[in-house]
Scaffold this motif. Structure first.
Motif, PDB file in Angstrom:
ATOM      1  N   GLN A   1      -2.477   8.551   7.417  1.00  0.00           N
ATOM      2  CA  GLN A   1      -3.110   9.667   6.897  1.00  0.00           C
ATOM      3  C   GLN A   1      -2.355  11.140   6.495  1.00  0.00           C
ATOM      4  OE1 GLN A   1      -4.854  11.278  11.148  1.00  0.00           O
ATOM      5  NE2 GLN A   1      -4.925  13.377  10.453  1.00  0.00           N
ATOM      6  N   LYS A   2      -0.728  10.688   6.926  1.00  0.00           N
ATOM      7  CA  LYS A   2       0.159  11.496   6.657  1.00  0.00           C
ATOM      8  C   LYS A   2       0.124  10.947   4.656  1.00  0.00           C
ATOM      9  CE  LYS A   2       3.208  11.886  10.707  1.00  0.00           C
ATOM     10  NZ  LYS A   2       4.173  11.509  11.296  1.00  0.00           N
ATOM     11  N   LEU A   3       0.072   9.848   4.360  1.00  0.00           N
ATOM     12  CA  LEU A   3       0.264   9.708   2.820  1.00  0.00           C
ATOM     13  C   LEU A   3      -0.591  10.297   2.256  1.00  0.00           C
ATOM     14  CD1 LEU A   3       1.867   7.940   1.532  1.00  0.00           C
ATOM     15  CD2 LEU A   3       0.236   6.108   1.745  1.00  0.00           C
ATOM     16  N   ARG A   4      -2.368  10.161   3.008  1.00  0.00           N
ATOM     17  CA  ARG A   4      -3.718  10.932   2.057  1.00  0.00           C
ATOM     18  C   ARG A   4      -2.824  12.295   1.241  1.00  0.00           C
ATOM     19  NH1 ARG A   4      -5.669   6.921   5.021  1.00  0.00           N
ATOM     20  NH2 ARG A   4      -6.158   8.795   7.403  1.00  0.00           N
ATOM     21  N   GLU A   5      -2.390  13.030   3.337  1.00  0.00           N
ATOM     22  CA  GLU A   5      -2.199  14.409   2.829  1.00  0.00           C
ATOM     23  C   GLU A   5      -0.622  14.614   2.575  1.00  0.00           C
ATOM     24  OE1 GLU A   5      -1.687  15.037   6.830  1.00  0.00           O
ATOM     25  OE2 GLU A   5      -3.263  14.819   7.677  1.00  0.00           O
ATOM     26  N   LEU A   6      -0.140  13.747   2.041  1.00  0.00           N
ATOM     27  CA  LEU A   6       1.153  14.335   1.400  1.00  0.00           C
ATOM     28  C   LEU A   6       0.614  14.089  -0.179  1.00  0.00           C
ATOM     29  CD1 LEU A   6       4.159  14.328   0.695  1.00  0.00           C
ATOM     30  CD2 LEU A   6       4.453  11.056   0.654  1.00  0.00           C
ATOM     31  N   PHE A   7      -0.579  13.204  -0.273  1.00  0.00           N
ATOM     32  CA  PHE A   7      -0.584  13.171  -2.381  1.00  0.00           C
ATOM     33  C   PHE A   7      -1.641  14.094  -2.154  1.00  0.00           C
ATOM     34  CE2 PHE A   7       0.513   8.317  -2.219  1.00  0.00           C
ATOM     35  CZ  PHE A   7       1.696   8.704  -2.217  1.00  0.00           C
ATOM     36  N   ALA A   8      -2.532  14.434  -1.644  1.00  0.00           N
ATOM     37  CA  ALA A   8      -3.668  15.746  -1.913  1.00  0.00           C
ATOM     38  C   ALA A   8      -3.471  16.720  -3.064  1.00  0.00           C
ATOM     39  CB  ALA A   8      -3.471  16.559  -0.294  1.00  0.00           C
ATOM     40  N   GLY A   9      -4.072  16.932  -3.894  1.00  0.00           N
ATOM     41  CA  GLY A   9      -3.737  17.700  -5.265  1.00  0.00           C
ATOM     42  C   GLY A   9      -3.212  17.107  -6.569  1.00  0.00           C
ATOM     43  N   LEU A  10      -2.584  15.527  -6.502  1.00  0.00           N
ATOM     44  CA  LEU A  10      -1.838  14.797  -7.385  1.00  0.00           C
ATOM     45  C   LEU A  10      -3.321  14.019  -7.507  1.00  0.00           C
ATOM     46  CD1 LEU A  10       1.393  13.191  -5.698  1.00  0.00           C
ATOM     47  CD2 LEU A  10       1.131  15.643  -6.918  1.00  0.00           C
ATOM     48  N   THR A  11      -2.925  14.023  -9.728  1.00  0.00           N
ATOM     49  CA  THR A  11      -3.719  13.571 -10.077  1.00  0.00           C
ATOM     50  C   THR A  11      -2.759  12.960 -10.881  1.00  0.00           C
ATOM     51  OG1 THR A  11      -4.851  15.182 -10.751  1.00  0.00           O
ATOM     52  CG2 THR A  11      -4.637  13.226 -12.266  1.00  0.00           C
ATOM     53  N   PRO A  12      -2.973  11.066 -10.036  1.00  0.00           N
ATOM     54  CA  PRO A  12      -1.990  10.241 -10.827  1.00  0.00           C
ATOM     55  C   PRO A  12      -2.222  10.185 -12.646  1.00  0.00           C
ATOM     56  CG  PRO A  12      -3.029   8.713  -9.246  1.00  0.00           C
ATOM     57  CD  PRO A  12      -3.278  10.757  -9.339  1.00  0.00           C
ATOM     58  N   ASN A  13      -1.096   9.093 -12.829  1.00  0.00           N
ATOM     59  CA  ASN A  13      -1.283   9.240 -14.819  1.00  0.00           C
ATOM     60  C   ASN A  13      -2.267   8.063 -14.839  1.00  0.00           C
ATOM     61  OD1 ASN A  13      -0.632   8.086 -16.673  1.00  0.00           O
ATOM     62  ND2 ASN A  13       1.983   7.445 -16.945  1.00  0.00           N
ATOM     63  N   PRO A  14      -3.115   8.611 -15.319  1.00  0.00           N
ATOM     64  CA  PRO A  14      -4.256   8.146 -15.988  1.00  0.00           C
ATOM     65  C   PRO A  14      -4.298   6.255 -17.061  1.00  0.00           C
ATOM     66  CG  PRO A  14      -4.460  10.042 -17.464  1.00  0.00           C
ATOM     67  CD  PRO A  14      -2.964   9.994 -16.250  1.00  0.00           C
ATOM     68  N   ALA A  15      -2.991   6.279 -17.170  1.00  0.00           N
ATOM     69  CA  ALA A  15      -2.203   5.590 -18.356  1.00  0.00           C
ATOM     70  C   ALA A  15      -2.170   4.427 -17.860  1.00  0.00           C
ATOM     71  CB  ALA A  15      -1.699   5.845 -19.295  1.00  0.00           C
ATOM     72  N   LEU A  16      -1.690   4.313 -16.737  1.00  0.00           N
ATOM     73  CA  LEU A  16      -1.582   3.149 -15.632  1.00  0.00           C
ATOM     74  C   LEU A  16      -2.133   2.702 -14.520  1.00  0.00           C
ATOM     75  CD1 LEU A  16       2.479   4.849 -15.008  1.00  0.00           C
ATOM     76  CD2 LEU A  16       1.599   2.870 -16.551  1.00  0.00           C
ATOM     77  N   SER A  17      -2.403   1.199 -14.204  1.00  0.00           N
ATOM     78  CA  SER A  17      -3.224   1.442 -13.127  1.00  0.00           C
ATOM     79  C   SER A  17      -2.263   1.402 -11.961  1.00  0.00           C
ATOM     80  CB  SER A  17      -3.571  -0.234 -13.391  1.00  0.00           C
ATOM     81  OG  SER A  17      -2.119  -1.034 -13.441  1.00  0.00           O
ATOM     82  N   HIS A  18      -3.603   1.093 -10.917  1.00  0.00           N
ATOM     83  CA  HIS A  18      -2.932   1.609  -9.668  1.00  0.00           C
ATOM     84  C   HIS A  18      -2.188   0.517  -8.276  1.00  0.00           C
ATOM     85  CE1 HIS A  18      -3.211   2.936  -4.753  1.00  0.00           C
ATOM     86  NE2 HIS A  18      -1.980   2.723  -5.974  1.00  0.00           N
ATOM     87  N   VAL A  19      -0.787   0.593  -8.661  1.00  0.00           N
ATOM     88  CA  VAL A  19      -0.570   0.093  -7.497  1.00  0.00           C
ATOM     89  C   VAL A  19       0.407  -0.230  -6.507  1.00  0.00           C
ATOM     90  CG1 VAL A  19       1.776  -2.279  -7.334  1.00  0.00           C
ATOM     91  CG2 VAL A  19       0.548  -1.410  -9.460  1.00  0.00           C
ATOM     92  N   ASN A  20      -0.683  -0.396  -5.334  1.00  0.00           N
ATOM     93  CA  ASN A  20      -0.755  -0.404  -3.906  1.00  0.00           C
ATOM     94  C   ASN A  20       0.183  -1.129  -3.072  1.00  0.00           C
ATOM     95  OD1 ASN A  20      -0.726   0.920  -1.081  1.00  0.00           O
ATOM     96  ND2 ASN A  20      -2.984   1.116  -1.552  1.00  0.00           N
ATOM     97  N   LEU A  21       1.702  -0.478  -3.281  1.00  0.00           N
ATOM     98  CA  LEU A  21       2.282  -1.510  -2.392  1.00  0.00           C
ATOM     99  C   LEU A  21       3.173  -0.802  -1.238  1.00  0.00           C
ATOM    100  CD1 LEU A  21       5.092  -2.364  -5.180  1.00  0.00           C
ATOM    101  CD2 LEU A  21       3.301  -3.665  -4.405  1.00  0.00           C
ATOM    102  N   SER A  22       2.135   0.246  -0.701  1.00  0.00           N
ATOM    103  CA  SER A  22       2.697   1.155   0.689  1.00  0.00           C
ATOM    104  C   SER A  22       2.047   0.240   2.069  1.00  0.00           C
ATOM    105  CB  SER A  22       1.448   2.344   0.605  1.00  0.00           C
ATOM    106  OG  SER A  22       0.327   2.069   0.468  1.00  0.00           O
ATOM    107  N   ILE A  23       0.875  -0.538   2.141  1.00  0.00           N
ATOM    108  CA  ILE A  23       0.110  -1.143   3.496  1.00  0.00           C
ATOM    109  C   ILE A  23       0.774  -2.320   3.857  1.00  0.00           C
ATOM    110  CG2 ILE A  23      -2.093  -1.682   2.278  1.00  0.00           C
ATOM    111  CD1 ILE A  23      -3.081  -0.581   5.152  1.00  0.00           C
TER     112      ILE A  23
END
Length: 397
Positions: free
Chosen positions: A14-36
């Motif tokens: 939940q804290k991570l979602r709040e931390l990223f609120a408002g951010l737009t990641p680089n659309p040229a790159l696919s997402h790699v999720n190494l957080s969970i």
């Protein structure tokens, strides 16, 4: 509503979602999720087959203690894995719906809230369930910092005697989340001596025990007790199939150890209503009875660690852990773990978890601050890609 619910902290994600609120990641790159820490390797076919072959089990209410076949398979696995006499499957093994559920429920059964200011001790950083379990059981959490100077092990000597005197339960996590550090026999000797003196129960969370490198298997709590000439008094271990067998959705694990403690825990669970489905029990027994898929699983993680650690070591302070599938990486000097995670997500579309989200400020320090947890759960190519993106980001700082 219970006023204790108000004491709970937001979960790290939940804290991570709040931390990223408002951010737009680089659309040229696919997402790699190494957080969970969610395993992504394929579920073994033998587990799927056992589920399908035992669908008739859905027509029956399960027993809280589980089937003889499942408890015997777990008991045999413990004996083979740790080189000790098999625990009594009738009294020293309890199947549970994953270690998370059991770690929480265990505190509710163990803690005596009528005692003056009961304490539950937790490592720091820690798995959030320990804290929530303590608070909802009416106990005070006490955090023991795990710092690099002490091999990321809890500094038991730092705990005041007045705290030990009120302690009813100690959570241990070995291999540790998030550091991957494994408790040594001397660490266990110290903790057992304290348990003998003060009478608290030890809950050893060992759900990462089967992800290790080389031939040295992580030492377990029950194994340590036997090596030190003890029985299972006041020690129980928690294990799970989620990481070992890549079945996080199966929700299957066990608790094993002190028969007297487990007798009371079983009584609690009888009222708790959390018995495992007979269908899941059959699939679980199949998983515990097979090691080939576990060995293959370890090889996949070893390949990822070999590739990724070498790359990240060029730009970050990071090293191969004792075990588990996390890298505990120090962020570049002058950049907080939260700022690093934000920039990595926004600029390189890679998600990692800030270490400060996994810890509490205790004794003047948040021991997770300045670190990020990197879960190498994605496919090898994605992990390598993410490592290269991290190197690229650090090169721009």
């Amino acid at each position: 509503m219970s006023p204790r619910l108000a004491e709970l902290h937001p979960y790290p994600f939940q804290k991570l979602r709040e931390l990223f609120a408002g951010l737009t990641p680089n659309p040229a790159l696919s997402h790699v999720n190494l957080s969970i820490g969610e395993p992504k390797h394929p579920t073994p076919q033998l587990v799927k087959d056992a589920l399908v072959d035992n669908l008739d089990g859905l027509a029956a209410y399960p027993a809280t203690l589980g089937s003889d076949a499942l408890r015997q398979s777990i008991s045999r696995w413990i004996a083979q894995r740790y080189g000790i006499a098999a625990p009594n499957p009738a009294t020293e093994v309890v199947p549970v719906n994953g270690s998370r559920e059991a770690l929480f429920a265990f505190a509710q059964a163990v803690i005596d809230p009528t005692a003056p200011q009961p304490v539950v001790i937790s490592p720091n950083p820690f798995y959030q369930i320990y804290e929530g379990a303590a608070l909802l059981a009416g106990a005070e959490p006490y955090y023991v910092n795990c710092l690099a100077a002490n091999r990321f092990q809890p500094d038991w000597d730092s705990v005041p005697e007045a705290v030990w005197a009120r302690t009813q339960l100690v959570y241990v996590c070995t291999p540790g989340n998030p550091t991957g550090a494994v408790a040594s026999l001397d660490d266990w000797r110290t903790l057992f001596a304290l348990s003998d003196r003060y009478g608290f129960v030890i809950a050893s969370d060992e759900c990462y025990s089967e992800i290790y490198f080389g031939r040295d298997k992580p030492l377990g709590g029950l194994e340590a007790a036997i090596k030190l000439g003890r029985d299972f008094s006041r020690i129980v271990m928690f294990s799970s199939l989620s990481k070992r067998s890549n079945v996080p959705g199966l929700r299957s694990g066990f608790v094993a150890g002190d028969a007297k403690v487990l007798e009371q825990f079983l009584l609690y669970r009888t009222y708790h209503g959390c018995a495992m489905s007979p269908t899941v029990q059959a699939a679980s027994a199949a998983a515990w009875n097979d090691e080939a898929h576990v060995e293959y699983n370890r090889l996949q993680y070893a390949a990822k660690f070999e590739a990724v650690t070498a790359k990240l070591g060029q730009v970050l302070e990071v090293s191969l852990p004792d075990a588990a599938f996390y890298l505990w990486a120090k962020t570049p000097s002058g950049l907080s773990d939260t700022d690093f995670a934000r920039r990595l997500y926004a600029e390189e579309h890679v998600t990692v978890l800030p270490g400060s989200f996994l810890a509490r400020e205790a004794h003047g320090v948040n021991p997770g601050a300045g670190y990020v947890r990197i879960a190498l759960v994605a496919p090898l190519a994605d992990c390598i890609d993410a490592a290269e993106r991290i190197v690229r980001l650090v090169g721009r700082l």
